[in-house]
Design a protein around this motif. Structure first.
Motif, mmCIF file in Angstrom:
data_model
loop_
_atom_site.group_PDB
_atom_site.id
_atom_site.type_symbol
_atom_site.label_atom_id
_atom_site.label_comp_id
_atom_site.label_asym_id
_atom_site.label_seq_id
_atom_site.Cartn_x
_atom_site.Cartn_y
_atom_site.Cartn_z
ATOM 1 N N SER A 24 -18.981 9.915 -38.186
ATOM 2 C CA SER A 24 -20.345 10.095 -37.117
ATOM 3 C C SER A 24 -19.819 9.908 -35.682
ATOM 4 O O SER A 24 -21.109 10.119 -34.980
ATOM 5 C CB SER A 24 -21.275 8.692 -37.964
ATOM 6 N N CYS B 101 -22.299 19.891 -41.043
ATOM 7 C CA CYS B 101 -22.157 18.070 -41.349
ATOM 8 C C CYS B 101 -21.681 17.721 -42.254
ATOM 9 O O CYS B 101 -22.345 17.127 -43.193
ATOM 10 C CB CYS B 101 -23.598 17.065 -40.289
ATOM 11 N N THR C 236 -19.700 12.019 -32.989
ATOM 12 C CA THR C 236 -20.414 13.921 -33.760
ATOM 13 C C THR C 236 -20.435 13.898 -31.905
ATOM 14 O O THR C 236 -20.761 15.634 -31.967
ATOM 15 C CB THR C 236 -21.522 13.364 -33.993
ATOM 16 N N VAL C 237 -21.549 13.526 -31.177
ATOM 17 C CA VAL C 237 -21.648 14.225 -29.582
ATOM 18 C C VAL C 237 -20.339 14.561 -29.543
ATOM 19 O O VAL C 237 -20.957 15.553 -28.789
ATOM 20 C CB VAL C 237 -22.194 13.452 -29.259
ATOM 21 N N ARG D 189 -29.491 15.174 -37.566
ATOM 22 C CA ARG D 189 -30.704 15.321 -36.606
ATOM 23 C C ARG D 189 -29.738 15.149 -35.089
ATOM 24 O O ARG D 189 -30.948 15.842 -34.688
ATOM 25 C CB ARG D 189 -31.779 13.987 -37.217
ATOM 26 N N THR D 190 -28.961 14.243 -34.908
ATOM 27 C CA THR D 190 -27.725 14.420 -33.907
ATOM 28 C C THR D 190 -28.137 15.864 -32.986
ATOM 29 O O THR D 190 -28.007 17.397 -32.512
ATOM 30 C CB THR D 190 -26.446 14.276 -33.370
ATOM 31 N N GLU E 101 -27.525 10.489 -40.323
ATOM 32 C CA GLU E 101 -27.845 10.411 -38.379
ATOM 33 C C GLU E 101 -27.433 11.974 -38.273
ATOM 34 O O GLU E 101 -27.933 12.667 -36.594
ATOM 35 C CB GLU E 101 -27.550 9.109 -38.211
ATOM 36 N N ASN E 102 -25.863 12.378 -38.522
ATOM 37 C CA ASN E 102 -25.464 13.496 -37.530
ATOM 38 C C ASN E 102 -25.769 14.570 -37.677
ATOM 39 O O ASN E 102 -26.290 15.829 -36.779
ATOM 40 C CB ASN E 102 -23.922 13.857 -38.411
ATOM 41 N N ARG F 68 -30.512 18.751 -32.305
ATOM 42 C CA ARG F 68 -30.506 18.012 -30.988
ATOM 43 C C ARG F 68 -30.462 19.695 -29.935
ATOM 44 O O ARG F 68 -31.137 19.496 -28.545
ATOM 45 C CB ARG F 68 -30.754 16.791 -30.204
ATOM 46 N N ARG F 69 -28.967 19.852 -30.466
ATOM 47 C CA ARG F 69 -28.418 20.474 -29.437
ATOM 48 C C ARG F 69 -28.083 21.741 -30.036
ATOM 49 O O ARG F 69 -28.039 22.929 -29.717
ATOM 50 C CB ARG F 69 -26.515 19.930 -29.362
#
Length: 323
Positions: free
Chosen positions: A77, A95, A80-81, A104-105, A101-102, A108-109
């Motif tokens: 995790s 994911c 991820t970004v 949701r992250t 949280e992955n 965003r993209r």
């Protein structure tokens, strides 16, 4: 449809290998020594029944994409970004990671994001090699849209995986399964710090009770271990492999490989975050998060903290919070 598996470690390597074996087009994304080993010698997949060399296409970064590509993100995790940033944002992302949280992250993209709840006992500590202990199927996988639902792509991915040595199910409530998995993953830091020392059960229960309390206060539904065991049945059993003892799970493996990072912020740290948001003390998870990060940062040996030391740190934090 081509599956691009970003992170070809224990989970990603097993998923990619099994999809490849059943005839699906797969591209593995790896880096460093693992990439070099895959490029030169293929993926060595060791199971309770086979020791195979699989010639699966591999790259060490983004490649020209196709409209039928699906990204399967199987990194830790904390990565991820960095792992997702180079890829075109119109592609669907699955994911296949611990934590909650992955997705949701990623959202965003990326417009189309899918969660995958992974129960897959495997090991990756040696470049080019993945050991998968599940038998007769390699793991139990739930796939669904984030935040909820199961569209045609989710169903197709589940079908492909189910035909590739997994028990795989489309799940419109995939995050309920992932919150249940989060509770079980709270033990990862305990194992990474103190191993399987006799007496860890009390710490494990302390961390889990904190986790259930904050999830219930937040109104977040979670699956239970009996539900998972019922679905696995006798289809996914963890069998021993001679010469390939699985000493620990994903966090233990991060310390064993001396990667310098660990996923505790997204496991125990998720409980700490919710506890702070809702005013619920979470001393056991705070200590586990803090000490797991310290072990990773200082590159300490997994399992090298005594149970007495870990218990004392949790008692100290509990007392400080109750003053």
């Amino acid at each position: 449809m081509r599956y691009i598996v970003i992170g070809a470690g224990a989970v990603g390597g097993t998923i990619g290998a099994r999809l490849h074996q059943s005839g699906h087009e797969v591209l593995l994304i790896a880096r460093g020594a693992h990439y070099e080993a895959l490029r030169s010698g293929g993926l060595r997949l060791i199971t309770p029944h086979d020791d195979l060399r699989l010639d699966i296409p591999v790259a060490d970064g983004p490649v020209p994409v196709r409209e039928d590509d699906v990204l399967i993100l199987a990194t830790k995790s904390q990565d991820t970004v960095t792992a997702l940033d180079p890829w075109p944002r119109h592609l669907p992302v699955v994911c296949a990671q611990n934590g909650v949280e992955n997705e949701r992250t990623a959202l965003r993209r990326f417009e189309r994001v899918y969660g995958m709840c992974v129960w897959l006992p495997a090991l990756h500590t040696e470049p080019g090699t993945v050991v998968s202990y599940g038998s007769p199927r390699s793991g139990l996988l739930h796939v669904g849209c984030y935040p909820h639902g199961a569209d045609e792509l989710a169903k197709q991915i589940a079908t492909d995986l189910d035909g590739s040595s997994f028990v795989a199910l489309p799940s419109p409530e995939v995050m309920r399964w992932k919150y249940g998995k989060l509770l079980s993953n709270l033990s990862n830091a305990v194992e990474a710090l103190a191993g399987d020392a006799s007496g860890v059960d009390e710490i494990l229960e302390h961390a889990r009770v904190e986790g259930m309390a904050v999830l219930e206060e937040a109104g977040l539904a979670y699956s239970t271990p009996p539900e998972e065991r019922e679905l696995r049945g006798d289809q996914v059993q963890m069998l021993p492999i001679a010469g390939q003892a699985r000493a620990g799970g994903s966090s233990w493996q991060s310390l064993a490989r001396s990667t310098g990072s660990i996923e505790a912020d997204f496991l125990n740290g998720e409980i700490v975050l919710l506890g702070r948001e809702f005013g619920i003390p979470t001393p056991a998870n705070e200590v586990l998060q803090r000490e797991a990060n310290r072990f990773a940062r200082e590159r300490l040996r997994p399992g090298s903290m005594s149970l007495e030391t870990l218990s004392a740190l949790i008692d100290e934090r509990s007392a400080a919070g109750s003053r």
